[in-house]
Design a protein around this motif. Structure first.
Motif, PDB file in Angstrom:
ATOM      1  N   ASP A   1       1.018  -0.879   0.583  1.00 18.35           N
ATOM      2  CA  ASP A   1      -0.037  -0.753  -0.110  1.00 18.35           C
ATOM      3  C   ASP A   1       1.340   1.130  -0.100  1.00 18.35           C
ATOM      4  O   ASP A   1       1.813   1.614  -0.075  1.00 18.35           O
ATOM      5  N   LEU A   2       0.256   2.113  -0.104  1.00 14.19           N
ATOM      6  CA  LEU A   2       0.906   3.974   0.437  1.00 14.19           C
ATOM      7  C   LEU A   2       2.146   4.417   0.766  1.00 14.19           C
ATOM      8  O   LEU A   2       2.781   4.977   0.793  1.00 14.19           O
TER       9      LEU A   2
ATOM     10  N   GLY B   1       6.840   5.150   3.479  1.00 13.43           N
ATOM     11  CA  GLY B   1       7.524   5.380   4.538  1.00 13.43           C
ATOM     12  C   GLY B   1       8.945   4.380   4.582  1.00 13.43           C
ATOM     13  O   GLY B   1       9.728   4.596   5.269  1.00 13.43           O
ATOM     14  N   ASN B   2       8.794   3.285   3.223  1.00 14.89           N
ATOM     15  CA  ASN B   2       9.805   3.428   2.510  1.00 14.89           C
ATOM     16  C   ASN B   2      11.639   4.253   2.451  1.00 14.89           C
ATOM     17  O   ASN B   2      12.190   4.834   2.771  1.00 14.89           O
ATOM     18  N   ILE B   3      10.173   5.287   1.444  1.00  8.31           N
ATOM     19  CA  ILE B   3      10.824   6.455   1.090  1.00  8.31           C
ATOM     20  C   ILE B   3      11.532   7.384   1.525  1.00  8.31           C
ATOM     21  O   ILE B   3      12.601   7.775   2.269  1.00  8.31           O
ATOM     22  N   THR B   4      10.184   7.239   3.127  1.00  7.97           N
ATOM     23  CA  THR B   4      11.188   8.281   4.487  1.00  7.97           C
ATOM     24  C   THR B   4      12.198   7.650   5.076  1.00  7.97           C
ATOM     25  O   THR B   4      13.391   8.787   5.415  1.00  7.97           O
ATOM     26  N   ALA B   5      12.428   6.390   5.160  1.00  7.87           N
ATOM     27  CA  ALA B   5      13.478   5.741   5.803  1.00  7.87           C
ATOM     28  C   ALA B   5      15.295   6.086   5.049  1.00  7.87           C
ATOM     29  O   ALA B   5      16.059   6.154   5.587  1.00  7.87           O
TER      30      ALA B   5
ATOM     31  N   LYS C   1       4.598  13.193   7.832  1.00 10.07           N
ATOM     32  CA  LYS C   1       2.930  12.957   8.753  1.00 10.07           C
ATOM     33  C   LYS C   1       2.198  13.875   8.524  1.00 10.07           C
ATOM     34  O   LYS C   1       1.047  13.812   8.045  1.00 10.07           O
ATOM     35  N   ILE C   2       3.243  15.160   8.545  1.00  8.45           N
ATOM     36  CA  ILE C   2       1.989  16.755   8.665  1.00  8.45           C
ATOM     37  C   ILE C   2       1.106  16.275   7.148  1.00  8.45           C
ATOM     38  O   ILE C   2       0.183  16.693   6.945  1.00  8.45           O
ATOM     39  N   LEU C   3       2.144  15.732   5.956  1.00  7.03           N
ATOM     40  CA  LEU C   3       1.804  16.012   4.150  1.00  7.03           C
ATOM     41  C   LEU C   3       0.617  14.791   4.786  1.00  7.03           C
ATOM     42  O   LEU C   3       0.299  14.819   3.605  1.00  7.03           O
ATOM     43  N   GLN C   4       0.796  13.688   5.223  1.00  5.08           N
ATOM     44  CA  GLN C   4      -0.263  12.433   5.258  1.00  5.08           C
ATOM     45  C   GLN C   4      -1.358  13.326   5.405  1.00  5.08           C
ATOM     46  O   GLN C   4      -2.274  12.627   5.049  1.00  5.08           O
TER      47      GLN C   4
ATOM     48  N   VAL D   1      -2.934  15.098   2.864  1.00  6.15           N
ATOM     49  CA  VAL D   1      -3.803  15.012   1.931  1.00  6.15           C
ATOM     50  C   VAL D   1      -4.747  13.315   2.356  1.00  6.15           C
ATOM     51  O   VAL D   1      -5.630  12.207   1.069  1.00  6.15           O
ATOM     52  N   GLY D   2      -5.139  12.829   3.881  1.00  6.09           N
ATOM     53  CA  GLY D   2      -5.496  12.184   3.698  1.00  6.09           C
ATOM     54  C   GLY D   2      -5.694  10.824   3.992  1.00  6.09           C
ATOM     55  O   GLY D   2      -5.886  10.120   4.701  1.00  6.09           O
ATOM     56  N   GLY D   3      -3.656  10.744   4.966  1.00  3.05           N
ATOM     57  CA  GLY D   3      -3.460   9.747   4.541  1.00  3.05           C
ATOM     58  C   GLY D   3      -3.237   8.682   5.414  1.00  3.05           C
ATOM     59  O   GLY D   3      -2.922   9.576   6.961  1.00  3.05           O
TER      60      GLY D   3
END
Length: 113
Positions: A39-40, A45-49, A105-108, A111-113
C-alpha cells in the motif's frame, strides 16, 4: 604523524556511525527479499527511511569534513571559518533528518493518509 592520528581519531566516530546506519538500512531491506509493498503508506515509509538515511550520511560527511578542516587549519582564520561552515551544514543536515518523518506525517494528514 601526530596530525594524522588526530585526523583518524576525528573521522573514526562519524564514519563508524555512517557505516552502522547504512548496514542497518540494507539489512532492513534484505529482511523480506522480493516482497513488494502492498500500500501507499508502506511506500511512503520506505522513502522516508531512505531519505533520513541519506540525510544522516551527508550530515556525517559534512561533520567529518568540518572537523578535518579545523584540525588542518594551522591557525588560518579562513580555513577555520570554512570548517565552522561545514559544521553548521552538518547541524542543518541532522535537523533535516530529524524533521523529515515529522514533515511526512504532516503532509499525510493534509492529503488524508
Amino acid at each position: 604523524m601526530r596530525r594524522l592520528r588526530q585526523i583518524i581519531a576525528a573521522a573514526a566516530v562519524p564514519l563508524t556511525l555512517t557505516v552502522v546506519l547504512l548496514v542497518r538500512a540494507i539489512a532492513a531491506d534484505a529482511a523480506v527479499p522480493g516482497a513488494a509493498p502492498k500500500d501507499l503508506p508502506t511506500v511512503i515509509g520506505n522513502i522516508t527511511a531512505w531519505l533520513v538515511g541519506l540525510l544522516v550520511s551527508l550530515a556525517t560527511l559534512f561533520l567529518t569534513i568540518g572537523f578535518i578542516r579545523m584540525l588542518l587549519a594551522g591557525g588560518d582564520p579562513g580555513e577555520v571559518a570554512k570548517g565552522k561552515e561545514a559544521l553548521k551544514n552538518a547541524a542543518l543536515g541532522y535537523a533535516g533528518a530529524i524533521l523529515a518523518p515529522v514533515l511526512v506525517k504532516i503532509l499525510q494528514s493534509f492529503v488524508g493518509g
